[in-house]
Design a protein around this motif. Structure first.
Motif, PDB file in Angstrom:
ATOM      1  N   GLY A 286       0.813  -1.218   0.000  1.00 14.94           N
ATOM      2  CA  GLY A 286       0.000   0.000   0.000  1.00 14.94           C
ATOM      3  C   GLY A 286       0.839   1.256   0.000  1.00 14.94           C
ATOM      4  O   GLY A 286       0.561   2.207  -0.734  1.00 14.94           O
ATOM      5  N   LEU A 287       1.886   1.272   0.802  1.00 12.49           N
ATOM      6  CA  LEU A 287       2.768   2.439   0.843  1.00 12.49           C
ATOM      7  C   LEU A 287       3.575   2.568  -0.440  1.00 12.49           C
ATOM      8  O   LEU A 287       3.745   3.666  -0.963  1.00 12.49           O
ATOM      9  CB  LEU A 287       3.704   2.356   2.048  1.00 12.49           C
ATOM     10  N   ALA A 288       4.055   1.444  -0.950  1.00  6.16           N
ATOM     11  CA  ALA A 288       4.857   1.486  -2.172  1.00  6.16           C
ATOM     12  C   ALA A 288       4.035   1.980  -3.351  1.00  6.16           C
ATOM     13  O   ALA A 288       4.542   2.670  -4.227  1.00  6.16           O
ATOM     14  CB  ALA A 288       5.436   0.111  -2.480  1.00  6.16           C
ATOM     15  N   LYS A 289       2.774   1.639  -3.364  1.00  2.15           N
ATOM     16  CA  LYS A 289       1.897   2.067  -4.457  1.00  2.15           C
ATOM     17  C   LYS A 289       1.703   3.582  -4.446  1.00  2.15           C
ATOM     18  O   LYS A 289       1.625   4.210  -5.492  1.00  2.15           O
ATOM     19  CB  LYS A 289       0.544   1.373  -4.316  1.00  2.15           C
ATOM     20  N   ASN A 290       1.680   4.166  -3.274  1.00  2.00           N
ATOM     21  CA  ASN A 290       1.345   5.578  -3.143  1.00  2.00           C
ATOM     22  C   ASN A 290       2.541   6.515  -3.012  1.00  2.00           C
ATOM     23  O   ASN A 290       2.397   7.705  -3.243  1.00  2.00           O
ATOM     24  CB  ASN A 290       0.417   5.778  -1.941  1.00  2.00           C
ATOM     25  N   PHE A 291       3.704   5.994  -2.646  1.00  4.37           N
ATOM     26  CA  PHE A 291       4.838   6.874  -2.380  1.00  4.37           C
ATOM     27  C   PHE A 291       6.097   6.400  -3.087  1.00  4.37           C
ATOM     28  O   PHE A 291       6.538   5.267  -2.924  1.00  4.37           O
ATOM     29  CB  PHE A 291       5.094   6.968  -0.878  1.00  4.37           C
ATOM     30  N   ARG A 292       6.702   7.306  -3.855  1.00  2.00           N
ATOM     31  CA  ARG A 292       7.888   6.988  -4.641  1.00  2.00           C
ATOM     32  C   ARG A 292       9.087   6.650  -3.759  1.00  2.00           C
ATOM     33  O   ARG A 292       9.856   5.740  -4.075  1.00  2.00           O
ATOM     34  CB  ARG A 292       8.220   8.173  -5.537  1.00  2.00           C
ATOM     35  N   THR A 293       9.260   7.351  -2.658  1.00  2.00           N
ATOM     36  CA  THR A 293      10.423   7.096  -1.803  1.00  2.00           C
ATOM     37  C   THR A 293      10.374   5.692  -1.205  1.00  2.00           C
ATOM     38  O   THR A 293      11.413   5.070  -1.000  1.00  2.00           O
ATOM     39  CB  THR A 293      10.531   8.141  -0.674  1.00  2.00           C
ATOM     40  N   VAL A 294       9.182   5.193  -0.943  1.00  2.00           N
ATOM     41  CA  VAL A 294       9.051   3.830  -0.422  1.00  2.00           C
ATOM     42  C   VAL A 294       9.455   2.835  -1.505  1.00  2.00           C
ATOM     43  O   VAL A 294      10.175   1.871  -1.233  1.00  2.00           O
ATOM     44  CB  VAL A 294       7.616   3.552   0.080  1.00  2.00           C
ATOM     45  N   ARG A 295       9.036   3.091  -2.752  1.00  2.00           N
ATOM     46  CA  ARG A 295       9.437   2.211  -3.857  1.00  2.00           C
ATOM     47  C   ARG A 295      10.956   2.208  -4.018  1.00  2.00           C
ATOM     48  O   ARG A 295      11.559   1.162  -4.227  1.00  2.00           O
ATOM     49  CB  ARG A 295       8.776   2.651  -5.166  1.00  2.00           C
ATOM     50  N   GLN A 296      11.575   3.362  -3.888  1.00  2.00           N
ATOM     51  CA  GLN A 296      13.030   3.457  -4.013  1.00  2.00           C
ATOM     52  C   GLN A 296      13.720   2.704  -2.882  1.00  2.00           C
ATOM     53  O   GLN A 296      14.704   1.997  -3.102  1.00  2.00           O
ATOM     54  CB  GLN A 296      13.475   4.918  -4.019  1.00  2.00           C
TER      55      GLN A 296
END
Length: 74
Positions: free
Chosen positions: A47-57
């Protein structure tokens, strides 16, 4: 340190600051959203990765480090 390397490092830092500022702005907007709360409660990381780029990074960095450790382990 070569000038090109310094400029590349500075650009990378600027991108990090920019993406974190955008994520903070988005977090303030959607933090109380029922849809966002449901996504986070069902699967926090996804859920966080979907909404926030820094989490994906950050997740990509963790996977990269894990792969490097796996290569060194055998």
């Amino acid at each position: 340190m070569p000038l090109k390397k310094q400029m590349a490092d500075l650009k990378k830092l600027a991108q990090i600051v920019d993406s974190s500022a955008k994520d903070a702005s988005r977090a303030r907007k959607v933090s109380r959203s029922p849809k966002m709360q449901q996504e986070i409660s069902s699967d926090r990381r996804k859920g966080l990765a979907k909404n926030f780029r820094t989490v994906r990074q950050a997740l990509a960095d963790r996977e990269r480090v894990a792969k490097q450790k796996a290569k060194k382990a055998p």
